[in-house]
Design a protein around this motif. Structure first.
Motif, PDB file in Angstrom:
ATOM      1  N   ARG A  57       0.832  -1.204   0.000  1.00 22.12           N
ATOM      2  CA  ARG A  57       0.000   0.000   0.000  1.00 22.12           C
ATOM      3  C   ARG A  57       0.868   1.256   0.000  1.00 22.12           C
ATOM      4  NH1 ARG A  57      -5.090   1.632   1.949  1.00 22.12           N
ATOM      5  NH2 ARG A  57      -5.361   3.818   1.336  1.00 22.12           N
ATOM      6  N   ARG A  58       1.933   1.231   0.784  1.00 22.77           N
ATOM      7  CA  ARG A  58       2.839   2.381   0.846  1.00 22.77           C
ATOM      8  C   ARG A  58       3.492   2.616  -0.518  1.00 22.77           C
ATOM      9  NH1 ARG A  58       5.764   3.670   5.340  1.00 22.77           N
ATOM     10  NH2 ARG A  58       3.982   2.918   6.539  1.00 22.77           N
ATOM     11  N   VAL A  59       3.945   1.539  -1.159  1.00 18.64           N
ATOM     12  CA  VAL A  59       4.554   1.653  -2.482  1.00 18.64           C
ATOM     13  C   VAL A  59       3.552   2.242  -3.472  1.00 18.64           C
ATOM     14  CG1 VAL A  59       5.507   0.357  -4.439  1.00 18.64           C
ATOM     15  CG2 VAL A  59       6.186  -0.240  -2.097  1.00 18.64           C
ATOM     16  N   ARG A  60       2.348   1.706  -3.465  1.00 17.79           N
ATOM     17  CA  ARG A  60       1.318   2.157  -4.399  1.00 17.79           C
ATOM     18  C   ARG A  60       0.962   3.630  -4.165  1.00 17.79           C
ATOM     19  NH1 ARG A  60      -2.429   0.030  -7.813  1.00 17.79           N
ATOM     20  NH2 ARG A  60      -1.658  -2.091  -7.418  1.00 17.79           N
ATOM     21  N   ASP A  61       0.804   4.023  -2.912  1.00 17.46           N
ATOM     22  CA  ASP A  61       0.462   5.416  -2.604  1.00 17.46           C
ATOM     23  C   ASP A  61       1.529   6.377  -3.124  1.00 17.46           C
ATOM     24  OD1 ASP A  61      -1.891   4.721  -1.379  1.00 17.46           O
ATOM     25  OD2 ASP A  61      -1.132   4.905   0.671  1.00 17.46           O
ATOM     26  N   ASN A  62       2.799   6.036  -2.888  1.00 19.07           N
ATOM     27  CA  ASN A  62       3.878   6.906  -3.351  1.00 19.07           C
ATOM     28  C   ASN A  62       3.937   6.985  -4.868  1.00 19.07           C
ATOM     29  OD1 ASN A  62       4.925   7.810  -0.872  1.00 19.07           O
ATOM     30  ND2 ASN A  62       6.128   5.946  -0.596  1.00 19.07           N
ATOM     31  N   LEU A  63       3.785   5.845  -5.520  1.00 17.60           N
ATOM     32  CA  LEU A  63       3.819   5.832  -6.984  1.00 17.60           C
ATOM     33  C   LEU A  63       2.635   6.576  -7.574  1.00 17.60           C
ATOM     34  CD1 LEU A  63       4.957   2.141  -7.602  1.00 17.60           C
ATOM     35  CD2 LEU A  63       6.294   4.207  -8.027  1.00 17.60           C
ATOM     36  N   ASN A  64       1.473   6.428  -6.974  1.00 16.56           N
ATOM     37  CA  ASN A  64       0.298   7.146  -7.470  1.00 16.56           C
ATOM     38  C   ASN A  64       0.487   8.660  -7.371  1.00 16.56           C
ATOM     39  OD1 ASN A  64      -1.066   4.801  -8.109  1.00 16.56           O
ATOM     40  ND2 ASN A  64      -2.309   4.779  -6.252  1.00 16.56           N
ATOM     41  N   LEU A  65       1.229   9.087  -6.350  1.00 18.91           N
ATOM     42  CA  LEU A  65       1.455  10.514  -6.158  1.00 18.91           C
ATOM     43  C   LEU A  65       2.436  11.080  -7.177  1.00 18.91           C
ATOM     44  CD1 LEU A  65       1.043  13.070  -4.336  1.00 18.91           C
ATOM     45  CD2 LEU A  65       3.103  12.333  -3.122  1.00 18.91           C
ATOM     46  N   VAL A  66       3.575  10.395  -7.372  1.00 14.92           N
ATOM     47  CA  VAL A  66       4.655  11.005  -8.165  1.00 14.92           C
ATOM     48  C   VAL A  66       4.849  10.380  -9.544  1.00 14.92           C
ATOM     49  CG1 VAL A  66       5.842  11.723  -6.066  1.00 14.92           C
ATOM     50  CG2 VAL A  66       6.476   9.560  -7.142  1.00 14.92           C
ATOM     51  N   CYS A  67       4.300   9.189  -9.758  1.00 14.30           N
ATOM     52  CA  CYS A  67       4.423   8.528 -11.068  1.00 14.30           C
ATOM     53  C   CYS A  67       3.053   8.013 -11.524  1.00 14.30           C
ATOM     54  CB  CYS A  67       5.417   7.374 -10.999  1.00 14.30           C
ATOM     55  SG  CYS A  67       7.104   7.844 -10.579  1.00 14.30           S
ATOM     56  N   PRO A  68       2.050   8.887 -11.619  1.00 10.00           N
ATOM     57  CA  PRO A  68       0.704   8.422 -11.970  1.00 10.00           C
ATOM     58  C   PRO A  68       0.604   7.841 -13.370  1.00 10.00           C
ATOM     59  CG  PRO A  68       0.825  10.820 -12.053  1.00 10.00           C
ATOM     60  CD  PRO A  68       2.117  10.347 -11.455  1.00 10.00           C
ATOM     61  N   LEU A  70       2.477   5.504 -14.614  1.00 11.95           N
ATOM     62  CA  LEU A  70       2.910   4.115 -14.681  1.00 11.95           C
ATOM     63  C   LEU A  70       1.734   3.193 -14.953  1.00 11.95           C
ATOM     64  CD1 LEU A  70       5.481   3.633 -11.761  1.00 11.95           C
ATOM     65  CD2 LEU A  70       5.950   3.797 -14.205  1.00 11.95           C
ATOM     66  N   PRO A  71       1.903   2.229 -15.855  1.00 13.69           N
ATOM     67  CA  PRO A  71       0.836   1.252 -16.090  1.00 13.69           C
ATOM     68  C   PRO A  71       0.562   0.430 -14.828  1.00 13.69           C
ATOM     69  CG  PRO A  71       2.512   1.151 -17.816  1.00 13.69           C
ATOM     70  CD  PRO A  71       3.066   2.016 -16.733  1.00 13.69           C
ATOM     71  N   GLU A  72      -0.657  -0.038 -14.673  1.00 11.43           N
ATOM     72  CA  GLU A  72      -1.035  -0.804 -13.492  1.00 11.43           C
ATOM     73  C   GLU A  72      -0.175  -2.053 -13.341  1.00 11.43           C
ATOM     74  OE1 GLU A  72      -2.752  -2.319 -10.087  1.00 11.43           O
ATOM     75  OE2 GLU A  72      -2.761  -0.289 -10.921  1.00 11.43           O
ATOM     76  N   ALA A  73       0.185  -2.686 -14.455  1.00 16.20           N
ATOM     77  CA  ALA A  73       1.012  -3.892 -14.381  1.00 16.20           C
ATOM     78  C   ALA A  73       2.377  -3.582 -13.764  1.00 16.20           C
ATOM     79  CB  ALA A  73       1.193  -4.508 -15.767  1.00 16.20           C
ATOM     80  N   LEU A 277      18.872   8.039 -11.070  1.00 10.95           N
ATOM     81  CA  LEU A 277      19.282   6.648 -10.861  1.00 10.95           C
ATOM     82  C   LEU A 277      18.069   5.769 -10.560  1.00 10.95           C
ATOM     83  CD1 LEU A 277      21.846   4.875 -10.706  1.00 10.95           C
ATOM     84  CD2 LEU A 277      21.878   5.306  -8.255  1.00 10.95           C
ATOM     85  N   ILE A 278      17.141   6.275  -9.741  1.00 12.87           N
ATOM     86  CA  ILE A 278      15.937   5.503  -9.420  1.00 12.87           C
ATOM     87  C   ILE A 278      15.139   5.214 -10.680  1.00 12.87           C
ATOM     88  CG2 ILE A 278      13.716   5.577  -8.215  1.00 12.87           C
ATOM     89  CD1 ILE A 278      15.124   7.293  -6.071  1.00 12.87           C
ATOM     90  N   ARG A 279      15.020   6.202 -11.562  1.00 12.79           N
ATOM     91  CA  ARG A 279      14.233   6.001 -12.788  1.00 12.79           C
ATOM     92  C   ARG A 279      14.829   4.903 -13.654  1.00 12.79           C
ATOM     93  NH1 ARG A 279      10.110   9.463 -13.615  1.00 12.79           N
ATOM     94  NH2 ARG A 279      10.047  11.397 -12.400  1.00 12.79           N
ATOM     95  N   GLU A 280      16.127   4.653 -13.509  1.00 11.60           N
ATOM     96  CA  GLU A 280      16.762   3.543 -14.233  1.00 11.60           C
ATOM     97  C   GLU A 280      16.512   2.204 -13.547  1.00 11.60           C
ATOM     98  OE1 GLU A 280      20.920   4.250 -14.728  1.00 11.60           O
ATOM     99  OE2 GLU A 280      20.646   6.245 -15.584  1.00 11.60           O
ATOM    100  N   HIS A 281      16.268   2.243 -12.226  1.00  7.55           N
ATOM    101  CA  HIS A 281      16.095   1.014 -11.434  1.00  7.55           C
ATOM    102  C   HIS A 281      14.967   1.245 -10.427  1.00  7.55           C
ATOM    103  CE1 HIS A 281      20.093  -0.203 -12.967  1.00  7.55           C
ATOM    104  NE2 HIS A 281      20.483   1.021 -12.653  1.00  7.55           N
ATOM    105  N   MET A 282      13.752   1.321 -10.919  1.00 11.45           N
ATOM    106  CA  MET A 282      12.624   1.716 -10.067  1.00 11.45           C
ATOM    107  C   MET A 282      12.406   0.765  -8.890  1.00 11.45           C
ATOM    108  SD  MET A 282      11.022   4.567 -11.024  1.00 11.45           S
ATOM    109  CE  MET A 282       9.254   4.447 -10.703  1.00 11.45           C
ATOM    110  N   ASP A 283      12.784  -0.491  -9.050  1.00 12.85           N
ATOM    111  CA  ASP A 283      12.520  -1.470  -7.995  1.00 12.85           C
ATOM    112  C   ASP A 283      13.562  -1.469  -6.894  1.00 12.85           C
ATOM    113  OD1 ASP A 283      14.489  -2.416  -9.658  1.00 12.85           O
ATOM    114  OD2 ASP A 283      13.630  -4.414  -9.912  1.00 12.85           O
ATOM    115  N   GLN A 284      14.603  -0.647  -7.021  1.00 19.37           N
ATOM    116  CA  GLN A 284      15.675  -0.686  -6.026  1.00 19.37           C
ATOM    117  C   GLN A 284      15.595   0.420  -4.977  1.00 19.37           C
ATOM    118  OE1 GLN A 284      19.644  -1.813  -7.008  1.00 19.37           O
ATOM    119  NE2 GLN A 284      19.082  -2.570  -9.029  1.00 19.37           N
TER     120      GLN A 284
END
Length: 304
Positions: A57-68, A70-73, A277-284
């Motif tokens: 939920r925390r990951v999703r909330d942050n991504l929804n705020l700053v990277c809306p 992004l595809p749902e997948a 750097l994060i945009r190159e490795h979003m999962d890290q």
């Protein structure tokens, strides 16, 4: 974050003590597994616990705020992959010499290494700034192995029983360690005055910090690391450990030394470099943190 359990109520002490035993027991169990399986196994476990624990939920909330955009997948993938990296990082810290040896073998890339070596040759202090990305302690272990002894600033954990164990663990990588707070800051400043190296993780919501842009949104950010670099004429160098595709090894990326100007401009450069750097490795990156705390209501995020 109490340092002394006696300052807590009996119920709080019992709760912290029980959770400490449970977590240390789990870590001890995983340490019986060979390293090459231990690290991904802990990552898998934490990724599966991500949803019930509120991490997804925390990951999703942050991504929804700053990277809306992004595809749902991709959001679903990151809700699994980010806790996986966090679990790997936790188990690596508790793997002692095996992790340190992996970190020591990591290649170092980027112009920051030459800047670090030049500063040390001059006897100049150095402030290394990093973030909760990949495994930030891999960079510390690597540079210490190269002869760059450094102190590090850390934040005390809420659980006083587990905190004592945690500090012993991270101290095994290198010392001195400075606890965030007045006493730790005094010790860290003394270390800098003597021409030492310090490492600071600077990407958390910082009470008393300034609102500086990060992923296009204001994020409360400490400018203290830049202020220290300016005050003590220290080289100011961003450094990150990028987890490699196999999931066990790292590349240490040392970005350009940030030229001295003013604390706000220098910190903005740190944010921009980390974001790239994060945009190159979003999962890290640890999207599980409340980086944009004032902009995502407390009712919209699960408490840690």
């Amino acid at each position: 974050m109490p340092a002394d359990p006696s300052s807590l109520s009996l119920a709080d002490r019992a709760g912290y003590f029980a959770s400490n035993l449970a977590l240390r027991g789990l870590i001890g169990l995983f340490r019986a597994i060979p390293y090459r399986w231990r690290i991904p196994a802990m990552g898998w476990l934490v990724s599966r616990l991500g949803r019930p624990a509120g991490l997804s939920r925390r990951v999703r909330d942050n991504l929804n705020l700053v990277c809306p955009e992004l595809p749902e997948a991709e959001v679903r993938r990151l809700c699994r992959a980010v806790p996986d990296n966090a679990g790997r990082t936790l188990m690596e810290l508790y793997s002692g010499p095996e992790f340190i040896e992996r970190a020591r073998r990591a290649p170092v890339t980027g112009p920051g290494l030459a800047a670090l070596e030049a500063a040390r040759a001059e006897g100049r202090a150095v402030v290394l700034i990093t973030g909760h990305f990949g495994n930030y302690d891999a960079a510390r272990a690597n540079l210490i192995a190269r002869g760059h002894q450094m102190g590090a600033l850390y934040r005390r954990m809420a659980n006083p029983y587990f905190n004592a164990h945690y500090v012993r663990t991270i101290s095994a990588i290198g010392t001195p360690m400075f606890e965030q707070g007045r006493r730790g800051m005094t010790q860290m400043v003394r270390h800098l005055k003597q021409g030492g190296i310090i490492a600071i993780v600077g990407d958390l919501h910082a009470h008393g910090g300034l609102e500086l842009e990060f992923f296009g949104k204001p994020a409360v950010t400490s400018i203290v690391p830049a202020e220290l670099a300016l005050k003590y004429n220290a080289a100011f160098i961003p450094v990150y450990a990028v987890r490699q595709p196999g999931g066990l090894d790292f590349e240490i990326v040392m970005q350009d030394e940030i030229a001295h100007s003013d604390p706000v401009s220098m910190t903005r450069q740190v944010n921009a470099g980390l974001e790239a750097l994060i945009r190159e490795h979003m999962d890290q990156w640890f999207w599980i943190h409340r980086r944009w705390k004032p902009y995502i209501g407390a009712t919209d995020q699960t408490a840690p």
